[in-house]
Design an enzyme around this catalytic site. Structure first.
Site, PDB file in Angstrom:
ATOM      1  N   LYS A 107       0.846  -1.202   0.000  1.00  0.00           N
ATOM      2  CA  LYS A 107       0.000   0.000   0.000  1.00  0.00           C
ATOM      3  C   LYS A 107       0.879   1.249   0.000  1.00  0.00           C
ATOM      4  CE  LYS A 107      -0.636   0.281   5.015  1.00  0.00           C
ATOM      5  NZ  LYS A 107      -1.587   0.648   6.046  1.00  0.00           N
ATOM      6  N   MET A 158       9.462  24.611  -1.323  1.00  0.00           N
ATOM      7  CA  MET A 158       8.598  23.675  -2.059  1.00  0.00           C
ATOM      8  C   MET A 158       9.410  22.831  -3.045  1.00  0.00           C
ATOM      9  SD  MET A 158       5.223  24.617  -4.259  1.00  0.00           S
ATOM     10  CE  MET A 158       4.311  25.382  -2.947  1.00  0.00           C
ATOM     11  N   TYR A 214      14.159  31.084   2.742  1.00  0.00           N
ATOM     12  CA  TYR A 214      12.951  31.724   3.280  1.00  0.00           C
ATOM     13  C   TYR A 214      13.055  31.930   4.788  1.00  0.00           C
ATOM     14  CZ  TYR A 214      10.275  30.818  -1.019  1.00  0.00           C
ATOM     15  OH  TYR A 214       9.804  30.796  -2.291  1.00  0.00           O
ATOM     16  N   ARG A 274      -9.707   1.124  15.105  1.00  0.00           N
ATOM     17  CA  ARG A 274      -9.673   1.698  13.765  1.00  0.00           C
ATOM     18  C   ARG A 274     -10.763   0.960  13.013  1.00  0.00           C
ATOM     19  NH1 ARG A 274      -3.851   2.185  10.694  1.00  0.00           N
ATOM     20  NH2 ARG A 274      -4.293   0.086   9.970  1.00  0.00           N
TER      21      ARG A 274
HETATM   22  C1  LIG Z   1      -3.656  -3.472   8.116  1.00  0.00           C
HETATM   23  C2  LIG Z   1      -2.172  -3.472   8.041  1.00  0.00           C
HETATM   24  N1  LIG Z   1      -1.505  -4.633   7.984  1.00  0.00           N
HETATM   25  C3  LIG Z   1      -0.168  -4.686   7.913  1.00  0.00           C
HETATM   26  C4  LIG Z   1       0.589  -3.541   7.892  1.00  0.00           C
HETATM   27  C5  LIG Z   1       2.081  -3.660   7.814  1.00  0.00           C
HETATM   28  O1  LIG Z   1       2.742  -3.098   8.910  1.00  0.00           O
HETATM   29  P1  LIG Z   1       4.331  -3.051   8.908  1.00  0.00           P
HETATM   30  O2  LIG Z   1       4.726  -2.095   7.834  1.00  0.00           O
HETATM   31  O3  LIG Z   1       4.671  -2.555  10.269  1.00  0.00           O
HETATM   32  O4  LIG Z   1       4.778  -4.425   8.613  1.00  0.00           O
HETATM   33  C6  LIG Z   1      -0.052  -2.304   7.959  1.00  0.00           C
HETATM   34  C7  LIG Z   1       0.739  -1.072   7.963  1.00  0.00           C
HETATM   35  O5  LIG Z   1       0.383  -0.007   8.360  1.00  0.00           O
HETATM   36  C8  LIG Z   1      -1.472  -2.269   8.035  1.00  0.00           C
HETATM   37  O6  LIG Z   1      -2.138  -1.099   8.105  1.00  0.00           O
END
Ligand SMILES: Cc1ncc(COP(=O)(O)O)c(C=O)c1O
Length: 381
Positions: A38, A322, A274, A136
Site C-alpha cells: 500500500k 517547495m 525563506y 480503527r
Molecule cells: C492493516 C495493516 N496490515 C499490515 C501492515 C504492515 O505493517 P508493517 O509495515 O509494520 O509491517 C499495515 C501497515 O500499516 C497495516 O495497516
C-alpha cells in the site's frame, strides 16, 4: 523510466529479494506471506515492488485501496490482492470486476457486494476485520458471529479471511497490549468457528509481530516495512535483543538521489533561504538542491538534515522550500554542476537512513518513505 529534474529513487532488487527471503524463512513454507504494498509500496513504487515480490514467492499483496489493486491488475499482476483500507460503496464494482479481496466491517458494504456478485455472476471473497483494541476498522467481537452469518447466507459471497491489527507493538518493549489483542482474536475466532465452518485465512501480524511473536494460530503474515529493509522501530530491535531472538539482517531497498542545480559562493553572515533562518558563519559554498517538500523532502528537515556529496556529509542550511533547499558544501572540494547528491541511501562510506531523516524531521521512517512524491521516477537497479 529516466531521472527527471528532481532526480530519481533507486530500488535495489538485490536488497528486496534478500529481505523477502529473510521473511520467508521466518514465516515458513506453510504460512502465506502477504507483502504490504500500500501507499505506493511505502514510497518504493507499487508496480515495481509487486512484480519483484510475486516473482520471488510472495503469495499475496496488500493494498490500501481499490485503485491500487486495479493498478496491479493493469500491470498484469494476477496474485491474490487484499484491499486493507476502506473501499467506498461506489468502488465495489471495480473491486469485484478486478477480482480483489476486500476487508469488510460494514453491513452496507456486504449488502452492496452481494448485489454485485449476483449481477456480475462472480464470487466475491471477503476478509472480515475484527476489532481487538486498535479502534480503527473492525467489527466488535460481540457482533462477529452474527456479522459473518449475514455474509454466509448471501449467495456469491465467501468469508475467506478473519483479520485484525495490532495497536501497540512497535512503540514499546512491553507487549501485554498486543497479547491481550491476540487473546480477544482467539476467543472471538473460537466462538465463530464453534457456530459454523472454519475461516480459511487468519491473519493479524505486521513486521514487528512476525519477528516477535510467530503465532502458530495464524496462517498468513502481512509484512510491510520489513520488506523494504527497515526495522519497524528501535523498540522492536531492542525487544529482539531482550528476548534473545534472532536479529534479521535487513537491507534498505530505497535510495534517493538528485543533482546539484547551482554552486554558489556566499559571504559570511549571509541569511539563507525563506525566513532567513540560517546565517553563515564563514565564507561558504552552497549547493542548491532541486528537491523540496513537494517531492516529499520534509520541511522539518530545514537546518537539521545532512545530504551526501562525493561520500561526504553536507548540512542542510536554511528552510526546505517547495522545490529547493541548500546544503553547505564548503568542505567538499572539486564539485561541479550536476554532481550527484544523495538524500537517502549510501554514498561512499557514509549512509543517510530513513530513520535518520525521520528523527531529524520528528516523524517515523514509514512517513519519510511513503511521502516521497510518486512523480519522482523509481528505477530498479
Ligand atoms: C492493516 C495493516 N496490515 C499490515 C501492515 C504492515 O505493517 P508493517 O509495515 O509494520 O509491517 C499495515 C501497515 O500499516 C497495516 O495497516
Amino acid at each position: 523510466m529516466k531521472e527527471t529534474a528532481v532526480g530519481r529513487v533507486e530500488i535495489s532488487r538485490a536488497a528486496l529479494v534478500h529481505n523477502i527471503r529473510e521473511f520467508r524463512r521466518l514465516i515458513g513454507p506453510r504460512r502465506k506471506f502477504l507483502g504490504v504494498v500500500k501507499a505506493n509500496a511505502y514510497g518504493h513504487g507499487i508496480v515495481e515492488i509487486a512484480g519483484i515480490a510475486v516473482a520471488e514467492g510472495v503469495d499475496w499483496l496488500g493494498v490500501n485501496s481499490v485503485e491500487e489493486g486495479a493498478a496491479l491488475r493493469r500491470a498484469g499482476i494476477e496474485a491474490p490482492v487484499l484491499v486493507l483500507g476502506y473501499s467506498p460503496l461506489a468502488s465495489l464494482e471495480e473491486a469485484v470486476v478486478q477480482g480483489l479481496r476486500l476487508t469488510v466491517y460494514n453491513r452496507e458494504t456486504v449488502a452492496r457486494l452481494a448485489a454485485l456478485a449476483g449481477r456480475l455472476r462472480k464470487t466475491v471473497r471477503v476478509h472480515v476485520k475484527l476489532e481487538t483494541g486498535t479502534w480503527r476498522q473492525g467489527v466488535p467481537a460481540k457482533d462477529l458471529t452474527a456479522f459473518v452469518r449475514d455474509i454466509r447466507r448471501r449467495p456469491g459471497l465467501v468469508v475467506e479471511g478473519l483479520s485484525s491489527h495490532f495497536a501497540n507493538i512497535e512503540d514499546t518493549t512491553k507487549h501485554d497490549y498486543p497479547r491481550r489483542q491476540l487473546e480477544i482474536y482467539r476467543m472471538a475466532c473460537r466462538e465463530l468457528e464453534a457456530a459454523g465452518p472454519r475461516v480459511p485465512v487468519k491473519h493479524m501480524s505486521c513486521t514487528a509481530s512476525t519477528i516477535l511473536f510467530p503465532e502458530p494460530g495464524f496462517n498468513m503474515a502481512r509484512v510491510g516495512i520489513g520488506l523494504y529493509g527497515l526495522w519497524p522501530s528501535k523498540e522492536t530491535y531492542l525487544s529482539c535483543l531482550l528476548d534473545q531472538k534472532e536479529l534479521l539482517a535487513l537491507e534498505p531497498v530505497l535510495s534517493w538521489r538528485t543533482r546539484i542545480a547551482q554552486l554558489k559562493k556566499v559571504p559570511a553572515r549571509a541569511d539563507i533561504g525563506y525566513g532567513c533562518t540560517y546565517r553563515t558563519t564563514r565564507p561558504t559554498v552552497l549547493a542548491v538542491v532541486p528537491v523540496g517538500y513537494f517531492d516529499g523532502y520534509d520541511r522539518g528537515l530545514s537546518n537539521t538534515a545532512h545530504v551526501l556529496v562525493k561520500g561526504r556529509r553536507a548540512p542542510v542550511r536554511g528552510r526546505v522550500a517547495m522545490d529547493f533547499f541548500m546544503a553547505d558544501v564548503t568542505d567538499v572540494p572539486g564539485l561541479k554542476l550536476e554532481d550527484e547528491v544523495t538524500l537517502l541511501g549510501a554514498g561512499g562510506r557514509e549512509r543517510i537512513t530513513a530513520e535518520d531523516l525521520a528523527s531529524w524531521a520528528g516523524t517515523i521512517s514509514y512517513e519519510i518513505l511513503a511521502r516521497i512524491n510518486p512523480l519522482v521516477p523509481r528505477i530498479v537497479v
